[in-house]
Design an enzyme around this catalytic site. Structure first.
Site, PDB file in Angstrom:
ATOM      1  N   GLU A 277       0.830  -1.207   0.000  1.00  0.00           N
ATOM      2  CA  GLU A 277       0.000   0.000   0.000  1.00  0.00           C
ATOM      3  C   GLU A 277       0.866   1.258   0.000  1.00  0.00           C
ATOM      4  O   GLU A 277       0.547   2.251  -0.670  1.00  0.00           O
ATOM      5  CB  GLU A 277      -0.939   0.001   1.211  1.00  0.00           C
ATOM      6  N   TRP A 280       1.903   1.749  -3.421  1.00  0.00           N
ATOM      7  CA  TRP A 280       0.864   2.383  -4.253  1.00  0.00           C
ATOM      8  C   TRP A 280       0.948   3.903  -4.127  1.00  0.00           C
ATOM      9  O   TRP A 280       0.811   4.629  -5.114  1.00  0.00           O
ATOM     10  CB  TRP A 280      -0.502   1.865  -3.819  1.00  0.00           C
ATOM     11  N   TRP A 308     -19.728  11.831 -20.280  1.00  0.00           N
ATOM     12  CA  TRP A 308     -20.192  12.021 -18.906  1.00  0.00           C
ATOM     13  C   TRP A 308     -21.515  12.772 -18.948  1.00  0.00           C
ATOM     14  O   TRP A 308     -21.774  13.554 -19.871  1.00  0.00           O
ATOM     15  CB  TRP A 308     -19.178  12.852 -18.109  1.00  0.00           C
ATOM     16  N   ASN A 344     -10.880   3.336   3.038  1.00  0.00           N
ATOM     17  CA  ASN A 344     -10.478   3.212   1.633  1.00  0.00           C
ATOM     18  C   ASN A 344     -11.436   2.353   0.815  1.00  0.00           C
ATOM     19  O   ASN A 344     -11.729   2.659  -0.348  1.00  0.00           O
ATOM     20  CB  ASN A 344      -9.064   2.635   1.534  1.00  0.00           C
ATOM     21  N   TRP A 362     -15.309  12.552 -12.946  1.00  0.00           N
ATOM     22  CA  TRP A 362     -14.470  12.298 -11.769  1.00  0.00           C
ATOM     23  C   TRP A 362     -13.882  13.576 -11.192  1.00  0.00           C
ATOM     24  O   TRP A 362     -13.528  13.619 -10.015  1.00  0.00           O
ATOM     25  CB  TRP A 362     -13.371  11.288 -12.091  1.00  0.00           C
ATOM     26  N   TRP A 385      -9.005   8.560  -8.056  1.00  0.00           N
ATOM     27  CA  TRP A 385     -10.213   8.889  -8.813  1.00  0.00           C
ATOM     28  C   TRP A 385     -10.129   8.381 -10.248  1.00  0.00           C
ATOM     29  O   TRP A 385     -11.107   7.859 -10.793  1.00  0.00           O
ATOM     30  CB  TRP A 385     -10.476  10.396  -8.783  1.00  0.00           C
TER      31      TRP A 385
END
Length: 472
Positions: A277, A280, A308, A344, A362, A385
């Site tokens: 993590e 990441w 969108w 999360n 987004w 996102w």
């Protein structure tokens, strides 16, 4: 006797602070400085929730410095102008700072560094927030990575739990008159919407150390499983401390490795899932550095013309307020507003609901998170996102739509998390808690809203829009 300025930014700690350690090792006098310059962050000036954290983190740093009979010189305005004034007043011959990686910060720091060196001032920059600099890791072809797994495989071979830098020996501190009071920065809200923050957080280096100790003693043992359960304290909750530099990945890695050594072999924790993590997070900075337009542009150019829905103020307001009628989405959005943080797993669900079920861009979610998260981080926020929306690096396929009902039944089966944040549903039986609309009369009496969108129908509409985009 030589004097140096140490410019604190998002490295608000004394331990494992390379810039501070280097300055203390080379100069008799060191002046700690914080310059508040939100205008220099470009379009990403610090959001309201992060301002709350910054205020308290700076207050904590001041206390830490005071314990060394030192102070933090606070200034506000143009960074170069403030530094030049402080250099003139103090006679400093060098400036030290730890690097930032946002595009606007890189441009500003490059300009400031060149200007100061031109006037004969030495400038030294260091890495305080990452295992490796974004430019230090590349594919075999020398290109930046675009996919996380090979990036992590490479990074994992280059990191080890080395002992962090200790708090430097302080031989002497230079103090100047004319510094601002912290309150002059006006970081705290005038309305008390932040009342719940203090119940959940202790900003500052000491608070970060306590949270790390709690993680080592409790959550890390079952992290691989418990991190998906929003009702449990199963994650590290170190993200805001990492963002403001109150703790570093090196410190965390070292502490976790020591925890494993101290633990009985039969109960030894597997720290690899958590290190991944952190990897990441590192990957997010790698992408932001090499692809600096991603906070505003789709990483995947195929989404440039994606259809969108137009911004819908009413839907967006319901989403932000946690009034969508979808329990897991609403619980997450209320947790965010009350605490400045969201679990999360739930972040992925609320993001999927916004970008796919409501098909809102987004950008709408990115901006809301930026203003309301205490751990709002441009690199991580952008990557997260775009990943959920399906248009980012290593993204979840657009046709993957998180089902909020399935997710809450799987990860909050008893509804503990839902009931914590949705008091209207506290008396609902478990079979209705995840889908309260199945009993319309009871739902009406509860005061909880009906769903603003049909989950199955909106999912099909999202997939149709995605397929239409592929066909053009």
């Amino acid at each position: 006797m030589s004097t140096a300025l140490v410019l604190f930014r998002r490295d608000l700690r004394l331990n494992d602070n390379p810039a501070l350690a280097a300055a203390c090792a080379s100069h008799e006098h060191v002046l700690p400085v914080y310059i508040h310059a939100p205008a220099e962050e470009g379009a990403w000036a610090i959001g309201a929730a992060s301002q709350w954290w910054l205020h308290h983190s700076l207050a904590s740093l001041q206390k830490r410095l005071h314990s060394h009979h030192a102070g933090l010189h606070i200034a506000q305005g143009d960074s170069l102008a403030c530094l030049r004034a402080l250099i003139k007043q103090s006679g400093a011959e060098a400036v030290y700072w730890n690097r930032l990686y946002e595009p606007a910060a890189i441009e500003r720091d490059t300009r400031v560094k060149a200007a100061l060196r031109e006037q004969g001032v030495a400038v030294h920059s260091h890495n305080a927030s990452l295992w490796l600099e974004p430019w230090q890791i590349a594919t075999q072809q020398g290109d930046p990575y675009r996919v996380f797994t090979p990036y992590w495989r490479n990074l994992r071979t280059q990191i080890s739990p080395a002992e962090p830098l200790p708090e430097p020996a302080i031989r002497g501190w230079k103090a100047l008159s004319g510094n601002l009071d912290l309150e002059a920065l006006r970081l705290l809200p005038t309305l008390s919407w932040d009342a719940g923050f203090a119940e959940h957080w202790q900003p500052g280096e000491y608070g970060a150390a306590q949270m790390l100790d709690l993680f080592c003693d409790d959550a890390v043992t079952d992290y691989a499983h418990a991190r998906d359960l929003p009702a449990r304290h199963g994650t590290s909750r170190l993200s805001p401390h990492l963002h403001f530099g109150e703790i570093s990945p090196r410190q965390i890695h070292f502490a976790l490795a020591n925890h494993v050594k101290r633990t009985d072999t039969k109960k030894r924790s597997d720290i690899e899932p958590y290190l991944r993590e952190l990897g990441w997070r590192e990957f997010a900075y790698h992408l932001l550095y090499h692809f600096p337009k991603t906070p505003t542009e789709n990483f995947n150019p195929r989404f440039r013309d994606f259809r969108w829905n137009p911004p819908d103020k009413a839907l967006l307001k319901r989403w932000r307020q946690g009034r969508t009628g979808i329990p897991l989405v609403d619980a997450g959005m209320r947790e965010l507003w009350h605490t400045g943080w969201m679990h999360n797993r739930v972040r992925m669900v609320v993001a999927s609901f916004l970008t796919k079920n409501l098909r809102q861009h987004w950008h709408e979610g990115e901006r809301w998170f930026w203003d309301t998260l205490v751990d709002a981080d441009l690199a991580s926020n952008t990557l997260g996102w775009q990943w959920v929306a399906g248009c980012g690096a290593d993204a979840a396929p657009y046709f993957r739509v998180f089902n909020p009902v399935t997710q809450s039944k799987k990860f909050d089966p008893e509804g503990v998390y839902l009931k914590r944040w949705l008091p209207e549903l506290a008396d609902f039986p478990r079979d209705l808690l995840h889908e309260p609309w199945k009993d319309p009369d009871r739902l009406r009496r509860s005061g909880y809203p009906s769903p603003i969108v049909d989950l199955a129908e909106s999912r099909e509409n999202a997939l149709a829009a995605y397929q239409s985009g592929k066909d053009h």
